[in-house]
Write a protein that holds these residues in place. Structure first.
Motif, mmCIF file in Angstrom:
data_model
loop_
_atom_site.group_PDB
_atom_site.id
_atom_site.type_symbol
_atom_site.label_atom_id
_atom_site.label_comp_id
_atom_site.label_asym_id
_atom_site.label_seq_id
_atom_site.Cartn_x
_atom_site.Cartn_y
_atom_site.Cartn_z
ATOM 1 N N PRO B 20 0.805 -1.220 0.000
ATOM 2 C CA PRO B 20 0.000 0.000 0.000
ATOM 3 C C PRO B 20 0.844 1.280 0.000
ATOM 4 O O PRO B 20 1.699 1.450 0.865
ATOM 5 C CB PRO B 20 -0.815 -0.120 1.291
ATOM 6 C CG PRO B 20 -0.933 -1.590 1.504
ATOM 7 C CD PRO B 20 0.356 -2.187 1.015
ATOM 8 N N GLY B 21 0.592 2.124 -0.980
ATOM 9 C CA GLY B 21 1.265 3.410 -1.067
ATOM 10 C C GLY B 21 2.502 3.414 -1.948
ATOM 11 O O GLY B 21 2.914 4.464 -2.453
ATOM 12 N N SER B 24 2.810 4.986 -5.589
ATOM 13 C CA SER B 24 2.683 6.438 -5.750
ATOM 14 C C SER B 24 4.033 7.150 -5.790
ATOM 15 O O SER B 24 4.130 8.264 -6.310
ATOM 16 C CB SER B 24 1.858 7.033 -4.592
ATOM 17 O OG SER B 24 0.485 6.705 -4.709
ATOM 18 N N CYS B 25 5.067 6.528 -5.224
ATOM 19 C CA CYS B 25 6.352 7.235 -5.042
ATOM 20 C C CYS B 25 6.948 7.722 -6.362
ATOM 21 O O CYS B 25 7.546 8.803 -6.432
ATOM 22 C CB CYS B 25 7.351 6.327 -4.320
ATOM 23 S SG CYS B 25 6.741 5.723 -2.722
ATOM 24 N N VAL B 63 7.779 18.242 1.445
ATOM 25 C CA VAL B 63 6.541 17.445 1.472
ATOM 26 C C VAL B 63 6.705 16.080 2.132
ATOM 27 O O VAL B 63 5.719 15.504 2.606
ATOM 28 C CB VAL B 63 5.942 17.207 0.056
ATOM 29 C CG1 VAL B 63 5.456 18.496 -0.549
ATOM 30 C CG2 VAL B 63 6.872 16.474 -0.861
ATOM 31 N N ARG B 66 5.133 15.441 5.493
ATOM 32 C CA ARG B 66 3.663 15.343 5.461
ATOM 33 C C ARG B 66 3.208 13.983 4.924
ATOM 34 O O ARG B 66 2.193 13.451 5.344
ATOM 35 C CB ARG B 66 3.080 16.443 4.574
ATOM 36 C CG ARG B 66 3.323 17.844 5.092
ATOM 37 C CD ARG B 66 2.794 18.881 4.108
ATOM 38 N NE ARG B 66 3.838 19.670 3.490
ATOM 39 C CZ ARG B 66 3.716 20.316 2.336
ATOM 40 N NH1 ARG B 66 2.581 20.225 1.659
ATOM 41 N NH2 ARG B 66 4.704 21.024 1.846
ATOM 42 N N ILE B 67 3.960 13.441 3.971
ATOM 43 C CA ILE B 67 3.564 12.173 3.354
ATOM 44 C C ILE B 67 3.914 10.984 4.264
ATOM 45 O O ILE B 67 3.101 10.070 4.460
ATOM 46 C CB ILE B 67 4.239 12.025 1.971
ATOM 47 C CG1 ILE B 67 3.629 13.042 0.998
ATOM 48 C CG2 ILE B 67 4.092 10.601 1.435
ATOM 49 C CD1 ILE B 67 4.390 13.197 -0.303
ATOM 50 N N LYS B 69 3.984 10.672 7.336
ATOM 51 C CA LYS B 69 3.069 10.512 8.481
ATOM 52 C C LYS B 69 1.850 9.664 8.133
ATOM 53 O O LYS B 69 1.109 9.248 9.019
ATOM 54 C CB LYS B 69 2.613 11.881 8.988
ATOM 55 C CG LYS B 69 3.717 12.661 9.709
ATOM 56 C CD LYS B 69 3.144 13.892 10.409
ATOM 57 C CE LYS B 69 4.217 14.669 11.161
ATOM 58 N NZ LYS B 69 4.985 15.567 10.285
ATOM 59 N N GLY B 70 1.653 9.387 6.860
ATOM 60 C CA GLY B 70 0.513 8.575 6.452
ATOM 61 C C GLY B 70 0.794 7.074 6.464
ATOM 62 O O GLY B 70 -0.067 6.292 6.058
ATOM 63 N N PHE B 71 1.988 6.701 6.910
ATOM 64 C CA PHE B 71 2.369 5.283 6.859
ATOM 65 C C PHE B 71 2.949 4.820 8.192
ATOM 66 O O PHE B 71 3.742 5.534 8.813
ATOM 67 C CB PHE B 71 3.387 5.054 5.734
ATOM 68 C CG PHE B 71 2.822 5.391 4.380
ATOM 69 C CD1 PHE B 71 2.081 4.450 3.674
ATOM 70 C CD2 PHE B 71 2.976 6.654 3.834
ATOM 71 C CE1 PHE B 71 1.521 4.757 2.450
ATOM 72 C CE2 PHE B 71 2.424 6.984 2.608
ATOM 73 C CZ PHE B 71 1.700 6.030 1.910
ATOM 74 N N SER B 72 2.543 3.613 8.592
ATOM 75 C CA SER B 72 3.098 3.014 9.802
ATOM 76 C C SER B 72 4.527 2.541 9.516
ATOM 77 O O SER B 72 4.974 2.525 8.364
ATOM 78 C CB SER B 72 2.240 1.818 10.225
ATOM 79 O OG SER B 72 2.393 0.781 9.266
ATOM 80 N N ASP B 74 5.606 -0.539 9.747
ATOM 81 C CA ASP B 74 5.520 -1.763 8.923
ATOM 82 C C ASP B 74 5.262 -1.412 7.457
ATOM 83 O O ASP B 74 5.874 -1.977 6.551
ATOM 84 C CB ASP B 74 4.388 -2.666 9.421
ATOM 85 C CG ASP B 74 4.812 -3.484 10.637
ATOM 86 O OD1 ASP B 74 6.002 -3.400 11.019
ATOM 87 O OD2 ASP B 74 3.950 -4.186 11.188
ATOM 88 N N GLU B 75 4.344 -0.487 7.240
ATOM 89 C CA GLU B 75 4.038 -0.091 5.863
ATOM 90 C C GLU B 75 5.253 0.545 5.200
ATOM 91 O O GLU B 75 5.550 0.281 4.029
ATOM 92 C CB GLU B 75 2.866 0.911 5.850
ATOM 93 C CG GLU B 75 1.521 0.270 6.162
ATOM 94 C CD GLU B 75 0.405 1.299 6.320
ATOM 95 O OE1 GLU B 75 -0.742 0.952 6.015
ATOM 96 O OE2 GLU B 75 0.672 2.440 6.747
ATOM 97 N N GLN B 77 8.372 0.011 5.865
ATOM 98 C CA GLN B 77 9.386 -1.018 5.564
ATOM 99 C C GLN B 77 8.993 -1.845 4.343
ATOM 100 O O GLN B 77 9.847 -2.231 3.543
ATOM 101 C CB GLN B 77 9.609 -1.901 6.787
ATOM 102 C CG GLN B 77 10.339 -1.140 7.888
ATOM 103 C CD GLN B 77 10.742 -2.031 9.050
ATOM 104 O OE1 GLN B 77 11.047 -3.190 8.863
ATOM 105 N NE2 GLN B 77 10.717 -1.462 10.237
#
Lengths: 423, 88
Positions: B20-21, B24-25, B63, B66-67, B69-72, B74-75, B77
């Motif tokens: 997840p996520g 987008s990078c 940025v 800000r970005i 902070k939307g990921f734990s 585990d996410e 890593q």
């Protein structure tokens, strides 16, 4: 083993056993069989076609235009800061990579028969369809503003001839002239775009036509990056840019392209140049396919981007109702990737995992002065929602160095994303 | 032995999708040489450490704080491992 653990082991084995590029790609489409048609070759559709093709699936991209005119940075073209050629992209690289292009437009989509009828008389059968059609300007929403009026009062909200028309009109503006810019209510393509346009037109007036004025008439009271824009306007464009929000009578109720007037309920403005950004909806093929609802936009599942109305059709980009995600090129590109991966999973009989998506949008308020908004999104309660605690705008109190850096990042973002999609 | 284990792992890997996520990078991070740093050639540990530092604010950013902070953790890593493995 946790998911992360398995991935880490897999990555380690891959590095040891095989040359790196050979591993992940062919594995991607494992078990996936089927024909995928992508309609629309913009940031969403061209991206999705790339991902599907790279995964080894048979994909046809339906796009009639030979040149794609990119909207991001087109406000710079209008303000004379950038040549129009910097907005032009073709499909040669996509074609060379092996994606099949159908150089025609989709006329009708039969969701029950899973068939697209093309303008050239042929038809394409699909197992999954990805629709990335973009927007249509509504010429039935603002009295006096139709397609003919748009040739006098450009919207320039689809890049191309309209962009060049507005740039020519601005260059020809008489000394001391008045520019009127009309901004619609939500939702519309590129939420901060009208305010970037206002900024760069004001910059043009300040540097080239110092006695001229810009009046911005807005159908709403709040907008994207508002504090940052208004701070910059106060600092850079006092006496040039006059912003009139809804609460102060800013909603345009009619225009007259012959008299060159723009009317609100309170006042009629005489313009030497009027840029009218009208209300919008998903492009007509979305309604023809039955995937647009009464709002004119397309409700979707936030995990797969599959239409809530017609199974087998996925909608990405500006046409989709993507919850908290804005209608931006960055968002369309991110959605194109996530949707393509979901389609691969579905064709392989796997349930796609809940995704996360990112958006980052830069705006220029002057050359070398950039501001940004970012967001992270995930499916929650059936829609794409903001991930709490993430995202937001550039700090209001940031030093000039940060503004300069964000202007550089903006330019670099454009170069990177257009290379990834069209290069 | 190693190759056969790899095949077994591949055959049972459930999702085609990137974590997840992650996909987008590449909206901003592209080829080396641009103002936005390329992620090519960075190890998973490096990328995960950067994301953690952006998230905590230890590493200044425009940025990325800000970005991130939307990921734990585990996410982050999982994203780092995928990018280091050539994902884009």
């Amino acid at each position: 083993m946790t998911r992360l653990g398995r991935r880490a082991v897999l990555a380690g084995l891959a590095a040891a056993a095989l040359p790196r590029p050979a591993l992940p790609r062919p594995a991607l489409a494992q078990g996936a069989r089927g024909r995928v048609v992508v309609v629309g070759g913009g940031f969403g559709g061209a991206t999705a076609a790339r991902v599907l093709h790279r995964a080894g699936l048979a994909v046809t991209l339906v796009e009639p235009a030979e040149t794609y005119w990119a909207c991001p940075f087109s406000n710079e073209v209008i303000a004379g800061l950038r040549p129009m050629s910097a907005q032009a992209f073709g499909y040669d690289a996509l074609r060379a990579s092996g994606v099949t292009l159908a150089r025609t437009s989709a006329e009708a989509i039969d969701g029950a028969a899973r068939r697209v009828r093309l303008a050239d008389g042929t038809a394409l059968d699909y197992d999954r369809l990805i629709l990335s059609p973009g927007i249509a300007l509504r010429f039935d929403a603002l009295p006096g503003y139709d397609a003919a009026a748009a040739e006098v009062m450009p919207h320039a909200w689809k890049a191309g001839a309209q962009t060049e028309l507005l740039a020519r009109q601005l260059a020809a503006l008489p000394e001391g002239g008045t520019v009127v810019l009309s901004v619609p209510g939500n939702p519309y393509r590129c939420p901060p775009g009208p305010y970037e346009r206002a900024s760069l037109i004001a910059h043009y007036l300040k540097t080239r036509k110092p006695r001229a004025k810009l009046i911005v008439l807005d159908a709403k009271d709040t907008f994207s990056k508002q504090k940052l824009f208004q701070q910059a306007w106060a600092a850079l464009y006092p006496g040039i840019l006059d912003y009139v929000p809804l609460a102060a009578g800013g909603q345009v109720t009619s225009v007259d392209a012959t008299a060159m007037t723009v009317a609100t309920d309170f006042e009629t403005y005489k313009a030497d140049l009027a840029c009218i950004i009208p209300p919008q909806r998903a492009a007509p093929i979305a309604s023809a396919a039955g995937v647009a609802d009464r709002s004119g936009w397309c409700p979707i599942d936030p995990v797969t981007f599959e239409s809530r109305l017609v199974p087998g059709i996925h909608v990405v980009g500006d046409a989709a109702i993507a919850g908290a995600m804005p209608k931006s090129a960055f968002a369309a590109n991110a959605q194109g990737k996530v949707c393509a991966e979901a389609v691969i999973d579905l064709l392989a009989g796997r349930a796609p995992e809940a995704p996360k998506l990112i958006n980052t949008c830069y705006s220029l308020v002057a050359p070398g002065y950039g501001i940004s908004v970012a967001g992270v999104y995930h499916p929650a309660n059936g829609v794409l929602a903001d991930v709490e605690g993430a995202g937001g705008t550039s700090p209001v109190d940031a030093p000039e160095t940060v503004r300069r850096q964000e202007a550089v990042y903006a330019e670099d973002w454009y170069r990177t994303i257009t290379a990834a999609v069209f290069g | 032995m190693r190759a056969s284990l790899l095949l077994v792992l591949l055959a049972t890997t459930p999702a085609a999708a990137s974590p997840p996520g992650a996909s987008s990078c590449s909206g901003c991070h592209g080829a080396p040489g641009g103002a936005v740093p390329s992620l090519a050639g960075h190890s998973a540990d490096d990328i995960a450490a950067s994301l953690a530092a952006f998230r905590s604010g230890a590493r200044p950013a425009t940025v990325m704080n800000r970005i991130a902070k939307g990921f734990s953790d585990d996410e982050s890593q999982a994203i780092a491992a995928w990018i280091a493995g050539g994902g884009q």
